[in-house]
Structures are given as C-alpha cells and as structure tokens.
Motif scaffolding. Structure first.
Motif, PDB file in Angstrom:
ATOM      1  N   VAL B  99     -16.135 -20.719  -4.679  1.00 44.17           N
ATOM      2  CA  VAL B  99     -16.507 -20.149  -5.978  1.00 44.17           C
ATOM      3  C   VAL B  99     -15.729 -18.842  -6.154  1.00 44.17           C
ATOM      4  CG1 VAL B  99     -18.407 -19.168  -7.304  1.00 44.17           C
ATOM      5  CG2 VAL B  99     -18.801 -21.173  -5.858  1.00 44.17           C
ATOM      6  N   GLY B 100     -15.014 -18.703  -7.269  1.00 47.88           N
ATOM      7  CA  GLY B 100     -14.190 -17.520  -7.481  1.00 47.88           C
ATOM      8  C   GLY B 100     -14.980 -16.370  -8.083  1.00 47.88           C
ATOM      9  N   ILE B 101     -14.821 -15.193  -7.489  1.00 55.58           N
ATOM     10  CA  ILE B 101     -15.535 -14.015  -7.990  1.00 55.58           C
ATOM     11  C   ILE B 101     -14.527 -13.054  -8.602  1.00 55.58           C
ATOM     12  CG2 ILE B 101     -17.088 -12.118  -7.393  1.00 55.58           C
ATOM     13  CD1 ILE B 101     -18.359 -14.793  -6.831  1.00 55.58           C
ATOM     14  N   VAL B 102     -14.782 -12.660  -9.851  1.00 54.07           N
ATOM     15  CA  VAL B 102     -13.924 -11.716 -10.561  1.00 54.07           C
ATOM     16  C   VAL B 102     -14.797 -10.540 -10.972  1.00 54.07           C
ATOM     17  CG1 VAL B 102     -12.329 -11.401 -12.485  1.00 54.07           C
ATOM     18  CG2 VAL B 102     -12.658 -13.690 -11.502  1.00 54.07           C
ATOM     19  N   ALA B 103     -14.335  -9.328 -10.689  1.00 55.81           N
ATOM     20  CA  ALA B 103     -15.158  -8.163 -11.034  1.00 55.81           C
ATOM     21  C   ALA B 103     -14.273  -7.001 -11.434  1.00 55.81           C
ATOM     22  CB  ALA B 103     -16.049  -7.775  -9.859  1.00 55.81           C
ATOM     23  N   GLY B 104     -14.867  -6.068 -12.164  1.00 51.96           N
ATOM     24  CA  GLY B 104     -14.129  -4.893 -12.590  1.00 51.96           C
ATOM     25  C   GLY B 104     -14.712  -4.335 -13.870  1.00 51.96           C
ATOM     26  N   PRO B 105     -14.137  -3.238 -14.336  1.00 55.32           N
ATOM     27  CA  PRO B 105     -14.691  -2.591 -15.532  1.00 55.32           C
ATOM     28  C   PRO B 105     -14.345  -3.378 -16.791  1.00 55.32           C
ATOM     29  CG  PRO B 105     -12.670  -1.511 -14.894  1.00 55.32           C
ATOM     30  CD  PRO B 105     -12.944  -2.539 -13.827  1.00 55.32           C
ATOM     31  N   CYS B 106     -15.101  -3.132 -17.853  1.00 51.21           N
ATOM     32  CA  CYS B 106     -14.769  -3.747 -19.137  1.00 51.21           C
ATOM     33  C   CYS B 106     -13.358  -3.342 -19.529  1.00 51.21           C
ATOM     34  CB  CYS B 106     -15.788  -3.296 -20.193  1.00 51.21           C
ATOM     35  SG  CYS B 106     -15.457  -3.991 -21.816  1.00 51.21           S
ATOM     36  N   ALA B 107     -13.103  -2.046 -19.535  1.00 55.27           N
ATOM     37  CA  ALA B 107     -11.789  -1.542 -19.931  1.00 55.27           C
ATOM     38  C   ALA B 107     -11.210  -0.665 -18.831  1.00 55.27           C
ATOM     39  CB  ALA B 107     -11.907  -0.728 -21.224  1.00 55.27           C
ATOM     40  N   VAL B 108      -9.892  -0.718 -18.671  1.00 52.34           N
ATOM     41  CA  VAL B 108      -9.204   0.244 -17.815  1.00 52.34           C
ATOM     42  C   VAL B 108      -9.182   1.569 -18.553  1.00 52.34           C
ATOM     43  CG1 VAL B 108      -7.042   0.806 -16.675  1.00 52.34           C
ATOM     44  CG2 VAL B 108      -7.768  -1.578 -16.860  1.00 52.34           C
ATOM     45  N   GLU B 109      -9.717   2.606 -17.924  1.00 51.82           N
ATOM     46  CA  GLU B 109      -9.792   3.900 -18.611  1.00 51.82           C
ATOM     47  C   GLU B 109      -8.792   4.898 -18.020  1.00 51.82           C
ATOM     48  OE1 GLU B 109     -13.925   4.907 -18.315  1.00 51.82           O
ATOM     49  OE2 GLU B 109     -14.550   3.033 -19.255  1.00 51.82           O
ATOM     50  N   THR B 110      -8.834   5.028 -16.696  1.00 52.75           N
ATOM     51  CA  THR B 110      -7.896   5.923 -16.013  1.00 52.75           C
ATOM     52  C   THR B 110      -7.563   5.292 -14.661  1.00 52.75           C
ATOM     53  OG1 THR B 110      -9.634   7.104 -14.830  1.00 52.75           O
ATOM     54  CG2 THR B 110      -9.010   7.989 -16.976  1.00 52.75           C
ATOM     55  N   ARG B 111      -6.521   5.780 -14.034  1.00 53.53           N
ATOM     56  CA  ARG B 111      -6.154   5.307 -12.703  1.00 53.53           C
ATOM     57  C   ARG B 111      -7.302   5.588 -11.720  1.00 53.53           C
ATOM     58  NH1 ARG B 111      -1.274   5.058  -9.058  1.00 53.53           N
ATOM     59  NH2 ARG B 111      -0.157   4.607 -10.978  1.00 53.53           N
ATOM     60  N   GLU B 112      -7.935   6.740 -11.850  1.00 53.79           N
ATOM     61  CA  GLU B 112      -9.012   7.091 -10.917  1.00 53.79           C
ATOM     62  C   GLU B 112     -10.179   6.117 -11.083  1.00 53.79           C
ATOM     63  OE1 GLU B 112      -7.280   9.210 -12.827  1.00 53.79           O
ATOM     64  OE2 GLU B 112      -6.106   9.732 -11.067  1.00 53.79           O
ATOM     65  N   GLN B 113     -10.547   5.871 -12.349  1.00 54.01           N
ATOM     66  CA  GLN B 113     -11.653   4.951 -12.611  1.00 54.01           C
ATOM     67  C   GLN B 113     -11.351   3.574 -12.027  1.00 54.01           C
ATOM     68  OE1 GLN B 113     -10.990   2.493 -15.337  1.00 54.01           O
ATOM     69  NE2 GLN B 113     -13.017   2.068 -16.218  1.00 54.01           N
ATOM     70  N   ALA B 114     -10.154   3.072 -12.297  1.00 49.74           N
ATOM     71  CA  ALA B 114      -9.808   1.724 -11.832  1.00 49.74           C
ATOM     72  C   ALA B 114      -9.795   1.667 -10.312  1.00 49.74           C
ATOM     73  CB  ALA B 114      -8.452   1.305 -12.408  1.00 49.74           C
ATOM     74  N   PHE B 115      -9.219   2.691  -9.693  1.00 50.91           N
ATOM     75  CA  PHE B 115      -9.139   2.685  -8.233  1.00 50.91           C
ATOM     76  C   PHE B 115     -10.532   2.781  -7.593  1.00 50.91           C
ATOM     77  CE2 PHE B 115      -4.530   3.826  -6.926  1.00 50.91           C
ATOM     78  CZ  PHE B 115      -4.036   2.943  -7.859  1.00 50.91           C
ATOM     79  N   THR B 116     -11.371   3.652  -8.150  1.00 52.07           N
ATOM     80  CA  THR B 116     -12.723   3.816  -7.595  1.00 52.07           C
ATOM     81  C   THR B 116     -13.473   2.489  -7.605  1.00 52.07           C
ATOM     82  OG1 THR B 116     -12.775   6.064  -8.471  1.00 52.07           O
ATOM     83  CG2 THR B 116     -14.887   5.082  -7.858  1.00 52.07           C
ATOM     84  N   ILE B 117     -13.388   1.794  -8.733  1.00 58.39           N
ATOM     85  CA  ILE B 117     -14.120   0.533  -8.844  1.00 58.39           C
ATOM     86  C   ILE B 117     -13.469  -0.542  -7.979  1.00 58.39           C
ATOM     87  CG2 ILE B 117     -14.855  -1.265 -10.474  1.00 58.39           C
ATOM     88  CD1 ILE B 117     -14.838   0.997 -12.646  1.00 58.39           C
ATOM     89  N   ALA B 118     -12.136  -0.583  -8.001  1.00 54.80           N
ATOM     90  CA  ALA B 118     -11.426  -1.624  -7.241  1.00 54.80           C
ATOM     91  C   ALA B 118     -11.754  -1.525  -5.752  1.00 54.80           C
ATOM     92  CB  ALA B 118      -9.921  -1.489  -7.469  1.00 54.80           C
ATOM     93  N   GLU B 119     -11.837  -0.296  -5.264  1.00 47.56           N
ATOM     94  CA  GLU B 119     -12.111  -0.117  -3.839  1.00 47.56           C
ATOM     95  C   GLU B 119     -13.461  -0.734  -3.461  1.00 47.56           C
ATOM     96  OE1 GLU B 119     -12.240   3.985  -2.648  1.00 47.56           O
ATOM     97  OE2 GLU B 119     -11.547   3.446  -0.615  1.00 47.56           O
ATOM     98  N   ARG B 120     -14.451  -0.488  -4.315  1.00 46.61           N
ATOM     99  CA  ARG B 120     -15.791  -1.002  -4.040  1.00 46.61           C
ATOM    100  C   ARG B 120     -15.841  -2.527  -4.141  1.00 46.61           C
ATOM    101  NH1 ARG B 120     -20.343   2.218  -3.878  1.00 46.61           N
ATOM    102  NH2 ARG B 120     -21.194   0.227  -3.185  1.00 46.61           N
ATOM    103  N   ILE B 121     -15.129  -3.062  -5.119  1.00 46.45           N
ATOM    104  CA  ILE B 121     -15.125  -4.509  -5.326  1.00 46.45           C
ATOM    105  C   ILE B 121     -14.455  -5.216  -4.159  1.00 46.45           C
ATOM    106  CG2 ILE B 121     -13.882  -6.229  -6.712  1.00 46.45           C
ATOM    107  CD1 ILE B 121     -14.733  -4.478  -9.140  1.00 46.45           C
ATOM    108  N   ARG B 122     -13.333  -4.646  -3.725  1.00 47.60           N
ATOM    109  CA  ARG B 122     -12.619  -5.231  -2.586  1.00 47.60           C
ATOM    110  C   ARG B 122     -13.499  -5.167  -1.338  1.00 47.60           C
ATOM    111  NH1 ARG B 122     -10.549  -8.233   0.007  1.00 47.60           N
ATOM    112  NH2 ARG B 122      -8.451  -8.396   0.841  1.00 47.60           N
ATOM    113  N   ALA B 123     -14.179  -4.039  -1.171  1.00 53.70           N
ATOM    114  CA  ALA B 123     -15.036  -3.872   0.013  1.00 53.70           C
ATOM    115  C   ALA B 123     -16.172  -4.884   0.006  1.00 53.70           C
ATOM    116  CB  ALA B 123     -15.591  -2.440   0.064  1.00 53.70           C
ATOM    117  N   ALA B 124     -16.623  -5.248  -1.187  1.00 49.82           N
ATOM    118  CA  ALA B 124     -17.724  -6.217  -1.281  1.00 49.82           C
ATOM    119  C   ALA B 124     -17.243  -7.640  -1.053  1.00 49.82           C
ATOM    120  CB  ALA B 124     -18.391  -6.109  -2.651  1.00 49.82           C
ATOM    121  N   GLY B 125     -15.926  -7.838  -0.992  1.00 47.89           N
ATOM    122  CA  GLY B 125     -15.409  -9.158  -0.661  1.00 47.89           C
ATOM    123  C   GLY B 125     -14.731  -9.897  -1.794  1.00 47.89           C
TER     124      GLY B 125
END
Lengths: 342, 342, 342, 342
Positions: B99-125
């Motif tokens: 089952v494919g899992i896709v996650a992330g913010p509705c909109a890309v706002e800033t590099r910091e925002q995207a990186f902060t969220i991406a790190e957590r999503i990757r860590a969750a698997g």
C-alpha cells in the motif's frame, strides 16, 4: 469572521485565539454566549484568510461573515451591469430591460447544417447563434468538434444571417481562436474552476459567458467570475445550466432559484440553459418559459433541424418549429415582467 | 444498447427504429414485453453512439449495456496494473501487494517548512512526498503557490530525504515543469474533465495521479483515465477525494465504496485522500484506517508541523505525531488484508 | 446567534434589530466588521428561536452558534453512553470497548429460512439477529413482511439459538408488538422524521436503533434521537446506512465520516449498516472492514443462505461463508483499535 | 427486464439465468451483444420482481424496463385526472384548465392571525386556505401546532371567508381529525414514505395532497401515490417542494422539471410549493411565476401579515401585498398558457 469556541474551552484557549487574531493585525472581541464563547474579528478591511484558527485548541469552527468577492458584488456596484454584444443586426444586451435569446445546434457539424438552423433562428427573431467548435466530451472516442474549421463556419453564419456568435473555448489555444472569430467566449461547466483558463479569459476583449459547474455553489460561481474580472474583463454573463443531484428524471436538475439569488448579490447578468439543464427535448419549452418568468436575463437553447441525426446531444435539441413557439411564449411572458426579447 | 418503446408505440414506430438501427450498420431485435416493446441492438463491435434514437417517435429511452471505456477496463486487461514510482530510496508501487503512502503539506511554503515536514514523514517510514507548487484556489486573492520556486524546493526534498515527489499541474505550462521536477504528476479534482490537460498528461513520461471530480460518477472518472491512456500513458493512479453532497459535517463526503467499485471494473490502482475527503483534522486518522481496510492501494495525507500557520488547508492537516500513529495503525490493518506499506 | 446585516444597512435598521433582540429578553451586541455590521446575541440560556429576525429590514442572515440539542450532546454528558442489550447468551453492549455485531436476513420469510441463517450466524460468533417482520417497501404490491407471524418466528430464534432480536417497527401498532417480542426496536431511515413514531419509541422500555434518513444531516439525526430521549428512553443507538447522492455505482453512498462526527458531538453509540449502505453484495465485506476501522460501535449485516431466492434485497445479502470471513477480519481490525467483538 | 451478463460469463452461467427466469414462469431470450450477452425477459404480465437474479454468477445487473406503477400511470388512464375540491364559494379544480391557488400561514397560531390572513387571501382572489395545525418540527422543543384547536380555527375560516381548507396530517390519529375538519388532507415531505399513513389516507373520503420527499425520485413519488390509490382514494394531487442538494443559497433546490416529468408519465395533477421550495421570502414571487410558467396545476404559498413574529417559517412567508402582486403576475402568465386561476 466569527470564531466559535467549544463549551468546555478554557480561558487560556480563548485568550490564545484572541492573541493569534491580534498578531494577524485584527481586533478580537470575545462574546460569551449560552454555554459557549464566540470571538468576533473586527478591524479587517476585507475577508480574513485565517482558516488556520480552526485548528487551534478549543475552537469548534470559524464562520465567515463577509463575502470573499469584491468586483462581482453589489456592495461595490449596486446597479445592474449591462453586457453589450455587438452583432451585424445591432447590439444585443444582457442585464437590461431586454432578454437575450441565444439559439443554435450543440455542435457545428457542417456549413449546410449551421446555415439551415441559423436561417430558422433568425427568422424566429433571435440575433445570437450558438454552436460548438470545440466540444468537451466525456469519451475520448466521441466527436470532439470541427475546431477552427467550425469557427470559420460560424463566422460565415454571422456574415450571411447577421447573427452574433457565442462558442466555447476549452483551453488557452482555443480561446485565442474563439476570441478572434466569435462575439462571446463561452467557458463551459467543466472548466468553471479551470483558473488558468479563467485568467486568460480575463485578458480577452470579448464578453465571456461563464457556465456554472455541475456542483458549484453560488459563491464558487461568483468567485470564478471574480477571476475573470480581476484580470480586467468586466463583461461577464453568468449561466445556470443545471446541477448534479440524485434526481434521475432529467440529466441535470435545473436550479432556477439561482437567478434571483445571483441578482440579489451581484450586478452581473444571469442567463439559463434549459437544454443542458434538463437534457430532454420535451422539457426545454416549459423550462424556457419558467426561466423567463423567474427573471433570467436570457436563455440559451439548442435547436437542430434533425435532432435524430445530430452528432451530439440530439435528445435535448428542439426543432425549429418548437423554437418558434418558444419565442412566442417567451415574448408574452417577458411582457408580463415588463421586458422584451432581443 | 436497448431501445425501450412506449406502451402505445405503433408498429410503424417500432419498424422505424429498427430501420434506423440497421441503417447505422447494426442488427435490431424487437422484444415484446409486458405491454411495451424493447428493441435490442446487436452486431456492434463497441459502444453504440446513437443517442439520436432517443429523439424518435415512440421511444421512451435508450439504455446502454456495454460500457464506453476500453483501455481502463478489466475486459481488456483482467489482472491488476502495478504502477511503479522510482524514488531515491527504491521503487514505490501502487496496485500490488504493498500500500503506497503519500504525505506532506497542502502547499510548499518555504524550504524550511518543506524540510521540517519531509524529515518527519521519512522518519515515519513514508517514501513519497506531496506538496503543491501550483494551487487551484477558489479565490483569485488567495495564495496561489510558489510555482517553479516550489518545484525546486520539492526537488531539494527528494535529494536530501530520498523521497519521491507528487505535485499538481494545473495547465499545460505547469505540467511541463511538473513533469521535469516531480516523480508523479497530479491532476486535481477541478481538472478531472479538463480534457486538454488530460491529453497533455497522456504524453508525459511520468505516472499520473488522477483525482475524482467533486461530482464525478465512476464512469466519468474511468473515462477521464481513458483520455490519458488513449494518448499512450498507461501509468495512471485513480484517487477518491470526497464528493459534494448535502451533508455538512464534513467538507466533502468521502465515498469509500468507490474503491471496490473501481477494482471490480478496472485494473488501475485506486488510492484515497482522507484529508480533502473530510476537510477536518480530527477525521483524517479514522478515515485513513477505513481507507486501508476497504482495500485502497494507497493514501494521500496532508501533514503540517504547524497547521495553525499553514497558508492553505490548515484545518485538515494532521501533526507529525498523528502521522506516526496513522502509519502504525495503517500497517496493522494492512496486515489483516495480507498487505504491507511502502 | 449572530445576525449579519447588509453592508448598506442603516443605523436605524441595526437599532431595530437590537431592540427586537432585547424585547425577546436577550442582550444585543453590535460588532462593526469589514464594511458590514453583525449583531451578537448573548444572555440566552439555550438556543434562540428567532428565525423571524431574518425577515427584518437590513438583515442578510442569522447564523446559529449554539446547537439545538441537549440530551444527546456531550455538553450535557461528556462520557460515552453504553447501551446494553440483554440476550439469552449474555448482554451485548454498544458504545463500550466491544463492537456489536448484528446479522440476519432482510426479511423473515419462513421458520426454516430464519433458523438456517440464525444457526450459521450464531456459529460464527454473533449474538444479535436481525430480520424484518414489517417491511417498508416502495411498492404497495411488493412483499410487506409476515407481521406478527414473523415476530413469533424471531422469538423462536431467540429461544432456540440464544440470539437477541432486532427488528423494525413502522407505526405505533407494530411498535407495540415489536416492543413485546424483540430486544431492540429499529426505526428505519424512511421514518427518521416520523415524529409521532419517535415519541412512541421514547416511551418504550427497550433500546431503540435509529437509522439515519436518506438525506438527513448530522444535526437532524441527533434531533431525531433527542425526540426519543426527551420522552424518557435514553437507550438509543444511531445507525449510518448510506445517503442519497448522484453517485450511481452503489445504491446509496455510505458516509463513514459520520462515525467520528457523531462521536465528537454526542455520547450515543453509532453503528453502520454496509448492506443497505451499498446495496451490493460484493461491497459488504470491504465496507464492513472499513466501518470497524473507522471506529463504529457495531455493524448490521444482511446474511442469507440463498440470496437469489430472497423475497427482498437479495442482491445485497452475503452468504454465511462470507459472513464467517467478515467476522474473522472484523475481529482482527477491531483488535488494532484495542476493541473486541460481541 | 433485461439481465446483463459479464463479458466473461460462461455459457453455463447464461443458461442458469435462463432456467431461473423460466422457473419463475417467464420467457428468457438471450441476446448476444458487443462482447457481452444480455437476457431479455418476456411473457410477463406486469413488473418482474426478480432482483434475486442480480445475485447469480455471471450477472452484472438487471435493468427494469417496465415501470412498477399502474394506477398512477398514463398507460392505464391517458387523459388528465381533474381533482375537484368543494368550497363554500364553489369547486376548485386541480388538473384542468384552471390553476389552483392555495395560500395561508405556515402554522395556525391564533384565530386573529388566521382571520387576518384569510381575509387578505380571499380578497386577492384565492379560494383555498392552508395552515398547519400539526407541525412536524425537527426539534422536540419547537412549536408543534395547536392540534384540534387549530383545526377548529380553520373550520371557522371556512365558514367566515368561504375558503376551502388544506392542512397536514402527521399520523393516523391526526388524519382522522383532519379528514373531519378539512377539505384536502396534506401528507408532508417527511411522511412521503410513511406507508402506514399513506394507506390510511387511501381510505379517506377527501382528496390528498402528497408532497415529494426531500430526496425522493420521480418513481418513488409516483409509487407513494400508488399506495394511496391502491386503497381506493383516486383524488391525489402531487406536490414539488424542493429537494436536498449541496446548493446553499436556498434551503432546498426547487426542481421545476418535475412538473413536465410527472405530466408525461402520470395523469395526476402536480402543484408547486415555492415557499418551502426556496425557504427565502425574496425568492417566492419569482419561483411562483416560474411554477405557473412551467405548467404546474397549482401553487401553495405561505403568506403572513407579520412574518417577523411568525411562530414557524417566518423567513419564507410573503406579505399580503406581495401576494396581491403574485396573483396578478400569475394570472397574466397563466393566460399565456391558455389557463386561468381558481
């Protein structure tokens, strides 16, 4: 904007909401109610984009009070807008005393077909001709329209019969051509929220007829018009063409109450398409009468001299003789409202 | 195709219908019923486009029997299609056992925002990151996305965190750029019947995630996929994201029965977006579990580390901690169905 | 309650609204906004019934802030209600840790049919049996149920198999009999706003299972439960059974988001009926899994050993073997949520 | 009835379906199509109740061809039914050349209120008075009507002003009283599928006005009328009063296309209620005009001399002066259709 708090919301939660509101540059006014508190936002000079408040602890919901549109609204321009469409036989107007009648086949199929129908429509007294050169079809294997060849046929219809031309654009490329050949650019229901296309239409120097999407609310329709107007094109005609519901006796459910609803909030003219709005030939005449009676600024009707051979939407096209009757009855009903047909 | 005649239809009317059918190259078989006659059409090698029959005298309605789609259907390809998305950390598949899992913010706002969220999503698997660079917004005055700047941030997310990228294209111009920067091209609900865009996506060399329109039927969704496939791109992932109904406790009504309905008729993978499908943060986790349990091939979830400051759709984004729980519970439910997450 | 004034409302109009509010015994607080004024009503000890304000000059709309229900709401009773159904094989509960499973045929047809199905259901581990003795049918010529004869068969099922009985009452007369023979009284979707019947159910001494109407909002469902509770019967179980939408791939659209929505506002248990909710046998199993996963307090499933001969709703009944699988998978998914089946 | 087989259905599966059909006493006629076979059922003398076929192996779906109703249909009775309501000032008819006008308050509140409104309505030319004595209200705490006291006030209105009386019955008990005091028995939208009440109305000796349910299809409305007629009461008037959709600019969406749709299939008269159909005072006049124009056999309009003090539905009641205008414009539009008001 009103922020409604939970009945068990703590004082700190209310305070946090107030602080956030003030950090956004507005004023917050907590109002204690029956068991629960609401926070009113004031001091804003326009709609507040603070959906994020809804995610705060203790918040039930945010209720917008001001409407998000500006240019389409009567707050800015209380009197009706009259959209003027020049035709070889004189201007046709939408939004004034006269009711605009638009008729023609669903799709332009051949020069002979277009001319045959155009002649009958002109004889019946209409001055605007509709016909699709670009057809958005559910199936990639269905007839997609003649493209620029169809636009040339429409231009020939204008020259020969003195009719103004309304036809649909489905993307930026076709819009360039439609703007060149036609008198009114139609944006179809499926593209009502194709914002890229709306912006392009906002730069066009021809009026735009904007159809309501199949499940669009009144606010969404007005906001789609706002997209066009915000780019500089103020000549927008709105169009009700039926919405999608559970009801299965018609293809769509024609929502005639949209007409007075638009007229209350917006200065833009609003017309009705009873052909797509019902999808059944035998309902076009009664619903056309109803559209005039409800106060619409115009109607769009599909007419075909041989619907059983039409390449698209034959079952909803009426015959030229039926269109004659439609014109007679519409004129009589318009007179009851103190209006004429044009 | 079955042509149902009125109970008072004359023999001549039935005969005329039969003649028309045969003039179209098919065979007509009249079948007398309880009081009324029906005419079956046979000898056709595909769907019959004879809506015009419905306009003939004595005809009540035409009932299509064959389905209008070909490439999307199981008739042509009985086994499941598996769409493969290459990412720096290995392929993610849709339509297979995982089952494919896709996650992330509705909109890309800033590099910091995207990186902060991406790190957590990757860590969750998770291994696929979503985030809009082009945002179709109801209001022309709302945040419309960072455009190519946002796509560059997404590319940086891929490089730094090994995540594949899914992002939306809203017109032909943005599709060119999305195809260049992203791994999966998303077509949003508002553009499901933007046929010009669908055809362009059919020429792309990246998989397409196609969202169901707000009031699209199953057949219409499949036909929209057929548009893409008929241009040569067979890597299509369908997505249920809620439909518009009278119900007001959620922003949309998530129609999970679409998942088994698609799986019965089509070989294409089908995923679910519980974030747009409910529009409420507190419903994302339960509906994500339900989506996995109903048999979806994947889910798309909006995650934001500070939803109350999100520039769009904050109220429906869940927190990274909630996403961790979502991954745990989804994995356990997938196991009940003999599936894994990827 | 918030009274929104037109942007062009005069000071006198605002003042008149405030005076009316105060004449009703409340306090009025005018709040100037962006271009338009709103008047907040405070000092009320419950919902304000002042729809008449909306008819006053200068008023755009009245927005209710407080909810109209009391007894069903968590404001009054924050913790979950657990409804207990006594059966010969022990109590079955709804709203606690255990998930209640109810199964059986759409209609009781014969003693043999009921016993055959009951035996399989009991063997699979369920302890509540459903089956209609009074069937609300769209056509007056369709099978209407066995009436009291059917209730006697259900009572025999209880005696022989130790199963509790849930069956529908359709009017005051049948409710008297259902209360006598059954363990739970079902109020069907078509009667959700049959207020006379709701009041009668409020006097019954058995629990009531209340199904959501085909187009009922969450508030309307809760208000229907409030009718029952306001007459003294606090043992109410709510039931989602699909709503009516444009979608045509299922008979109804099952709205699973109602489950967390109810759980947020109300302390009452909420169950799901995936059989009526989809109307298709092949969708019952996946949607049952989804209902458990979303957090429902129970499911109602139609089971028939020979659906092709069922007198009603055969196409949505699953086979006993499929029910065995449903029980296995439901138990495993319930365990992921820390719940058991009962 | 047409049974559509899967494209991969085996010959044995087709044969099994044919055998089942013949075991039910009908004839089966397999018709090979484009890739898939359909089986036509003939030899039936009425609608076939064989939903169970849909559960057989290899079957995709069963498509009904004949309609399930008999008494309401034009097949049985091609000419229009004219329902005659005797009033002290002469008969009012529905379904003939004259259009029936019904007006009055939502609820009977006091003798003074009823008399005040009745006087204005009579003066405007209407001869039927509406007003609820039993009010089905969403909340148990809202005003539920005066009951028999209200019926007595209505009888006094008849005596004093020569108006016929239409009022709603909500259960068997109130129907007994309504039949005694009133001239037409109204069955409300929430009770359209209260089959117990429909049967009771079928034994009444007064005409029945049957309102369409909030999400009822055309077939369901006709079947509800069939319930009444099958018990012997042939004096049924159908009523469109708006359906529930996603649209939020009106309380319901008034579906005027139902009028020609009913007129095509049924001989029964059909009227329109624009007050409930829109829920907004400012839309009642335009939608009343539209209802007359579409060809309705009558309209029901809520009128109140002081809507801001009405105990229920104030916001949708029009003022007596507005009703005068409505009568004038309706009369003029009816004349366009060759009709009069009565």
């Amino acid at each position: 904007m009103l922020v409604v708090m939970q009945s068990h919301a703590t004082e700190e939660q209310v305070r946090a909401v107030c602080q956030r509101i003030e950090s956004l540059g507005y004023k917050a006014l907590p109002v204690p109610g029956a068991g629960r508190t609401a926070v009113c936002i004031t001091g804003n000079s326009g709609p507040v984009d603070i959906g994020s408040l809804e995610a705060m602890a203790g918040v039930v919901e945010c209720i917008p009070v001001s409407k998000p549109y500006k240019l389409v609204g009567r707050d800015l321009k209380p009197e009706n807008s009259v959209v003027r469409v020049p035709t070889p036989s004189g201007d046709v107007t939408f939004g004034g005393k006269a009711v605009g009648i638009v008729a023609g086949p669903c799709a332009v199929e051949t020069r002979e077909q277009a001319f045959t129908i155009a002649e009958r429509i002109r004889a019946a007294g209409a001055r605007l001709f509709r016909g699709g050169a670009y057809k958005p079809r559910t199936s990639p294997y269905a007839f997609q329209g003649l493209g620029e060849e169809g636009l040339k046929i429409l231009a020939a219809v204008r020259d020969k019969f003195g009719l103004g031309i309304i036809t649909e654009a489905v993307d930026n490329e076709s819009l360039d051509l439609v703007e060149k050949y036609a008198d009114v650019i139609q944006i179809g229901a499926r593209n009502m929220q194709n914002f890229s296309l709306l912006k392009r239409a906002g730069h066009a120097r021809k009026p735009v007829l904007l159809k309501r999407g199949m499940s669009a609310t009144l606010d969404e329709l007005l906001m789609a018009a706002e997209y066009i107007m915000s780019e500089g094109n103020y000549n927008v005609i709105l169009c009700e063409r039926g919405v999608r519901t559970f009801a299965d006796h018609t293809r769509n459910t024609l929502d005639l109450s949209l007409v007075p609803a638009v007229q209350r909030l917006s200065h833009l003219p609003i017309v009705v398409d009873p052909s797509h709005g019902t999808g059944r030939r035998n309902k076009v005449l009664p619903l056309s009468r109803a559209a005039i009676a409800v106060g619409a600024d115009g109607i769009l009707v599909e007419v075909h001299h041989d619907p059983s051979k039409a390449l698209s939407d034959g079952p909803q096209s009426i015959l030229p003789d039926e269109f004659d009757q439609l014109m007679r009855e519409s004129r009589a009903i318009a007179a009851v409202l103190g209006r004429t047909l044009n």
